[in-house]
Design a protein around this motif. Sequence first.
Motif, short mmCIF file in Angstrom:
data_model
loop_
_atom_site.label_atom_id
_atom_site.label_comp_id
_atom_site.label_asym_id
_atom_site.label_seq_id
_atom_site.Cartn_x
_atom_site.Cartn_y
_atom_site.Cartn_z
N LEU A 119 0.73 -1.19 -0.04
CA LEU A 119 -0.10 0.05 -0.11
C LEU A 119 1.02 1.41 -0.10
N SER A 120 2.06 1.05 0.70
CA SER A 120 2.95 2.45 0.63
C SER A 120 3.60 2.47 -0.67
N LEU A 121 3.63 1.47 -1.26
CA LEU A 121 4.61 1.48 -2.64
C LEU A 121 3.44 2.18 -3.65
N LEU A 122 2.12 1.79 -3.76
CA LEU A 122 1.26 2.53 -4.59
C LEU A 122 1.19 3.96 -4.15
N GLY A 123 1.13 4.24 -2.63
CA GLY A 123 1.06 5.64 -2.26
C GLY A 123 2.50 6.28 -2.87
N GLU A 124 3.55 5.90 -2.80
CA GLU A 124 4.63 6.28 -3.42
C GLU A 124 4.42 6.97 -5.01
N ALA A 125 4.05 5.83 -5.51
CA ALA A 125 3.76 6.09 -7.11
C ALA A 125 2.62 7.21 -7.18
N VAL A 126 1.59 7.08 -6.48
CA VAL A 126 0.51 8.03 -6.76
C VAL A 126 0.98 9.56 -6.25
N GLN A 127 2.16 9.39 -5.43
CA GLN A 127 2.68 10.87 -4.98
C GLN A 127 3.49 11.36 -5.94
N MET A 128 4.36 10.68 -6.72
CA MET A 128 5.00 11.03 -7.85
C MET A 128 4.28 11.48 -8.83
N ALA A 129 3.29 10.96 -9.25
CA ALA A 129 2.49 11.05 -10.40
C ALA A 129 1.59 12.59 -10.03
N PRO B 289 -21.18 12.49 -10.86
CA PRO B 289 -20.75 12.08 -12.53
C PRO B 289 -19.72 12.90 -12.74
N GLU B 290 -19.61 14.14 -12.79
CA GLU B 290 -18.61 14.95 -13.30
C GLU B 290 -17.11 14.58 -12.63
N HIS B 291 -16.99 13.86 -11.85
CA HIS B 291 -15.69 13.55 -11.09
C HIS B 291 -15.40 11.88 -11.38
N ALA B 292 -16.37 11.45 -12.18
CA ALA B 292 -15.95 9.86 -12.61
C ALA B 292 -14.76 9.71 -13.36
N LEU B 293 -14.15 8.64 -13.00
CA LEU B 293 -13.01 8.31 -13.79
C LEU B 293 -13.32 8.11 -15.13
N GLY B 294 -12.52 8.76 -16.01
CA GLY B 294 -12.97 8.65 -17.67
C GLY B 294 -11.89 9.00 -18.37
N PRO B 295 -11.85 9.13 -19.88
CA PRO B 295 -10.79 9.30 -20.55
C PRO B 295 -9.99 10.55 -20.19
N ARG B 296 -10.59 11.37 -19.48
CA ARG B 296 -9.52 12.85 -19.16
C ARG B 296 -8.69 12.38 -18.11
N HIS B 297 -8.83 11.30 -17.46
CA HIS B 297 -7.84 10.79 -16.50
C HIS B 297 -6.76 9.89 -17.03
N ASP B 298 -6.79 9.66 -18.34
CA ASP B 298 -5.85 8.68 -19.21
C ASP B 298 -4.28 9.24 -18.66
N GLY B 299 -4.15 10.17 -18.76
CA GLY B 299 -2.80 10.90 -18.56
C GLY B 299 -2.23 10.66 -17.03
N LEU B 300 -3.35 10.72 -16.26
CA LEU B 300 -2.88 10.57 -14.68
C LEU B 300 -2.52 9.08 -14.69
N ARG B 301 -3.62 8.17 -15.11
CA ARG B 301 -3.55 6.99 -14.87
C ARG B 301 -1.97 6.13 -15.60
N GLU B 302 -1.76 6.75 -16.63
CA GLU B 302 -0.34 6.40 -17.29
C GLU B 302 0.63 6.81 -16.44
N ASP B 303 0.81 8.12 -15.89
CA ASP B 303 1.76 8.44 -14.98
C ASP B 303 2.03 7.74 -13.77
N ILE B 304 0.70 7.38 -13.28
CA ILE B 304 0.73 6.42 -11.99
C ILE B 304 1.24 4.88 -12.27
N THR B 305 0.95 4.37 -13.55
CA THR B 305 1.28 3.11 -13.93
C THR B 305 2.86 3.33 -14.19
N GLN B 306 3.31 4.08 -14.86
CA GLN B 306 4.99 4.37 -15.21
C GLN B 306 5.45 4.41 -13.74
N ALA B 307 4.95 5.32 -12.72
CA ALA B 307 5.63 5.47 -11.49
C ALA B 307 5.61 3.99 -10.44
#
Length: 122
Positions: free
Chosen positions: A29-39, A92-110
């Motif tokens: 869980l801390s490793l996931l947090g580290e990646a989220v923090q970086m992104a 609904p306006e905050h729901a996960l969608g295509p506008r979050h693709d860049g963030l998802r990619e950054d978290i995945t990479q981190a």
Amino acid sequence: MSFAAPQPGHANHLTDLPRADRALFLFDLSLLGEAVQMACGKRDEEFRRLNYEVRGNSWEHLHGHVHPRYGWERPRLLQGPVWRYGEERTAPEHALGPRHDGLREDITQALTGVLADAYDHD
């Protein structure tokens, strides 16, 4: 007080796990947090910190939450848990969608880098 042993592959409480597995769960869980923090830090200069939670009140199995927190949050909500946002948090306006693709990619990479660093034993 009663205690039911967890089914194989299932834990409802952190204490259902053997102690070594509890440590691994929290470490991961801390490793996931580290990646989220970086992104999130890379994407928003007002990123402040992370909040970690291990809950299970409504989804009854062991799981964790990592919540990025920002300086632009309203002061009355900034000091408490994200759950204080109420229905606004799940609107609904905050729901996960295509506008979050860049963030998802950054978290995945981190996360890929963080996991390789943490678990590369070669």
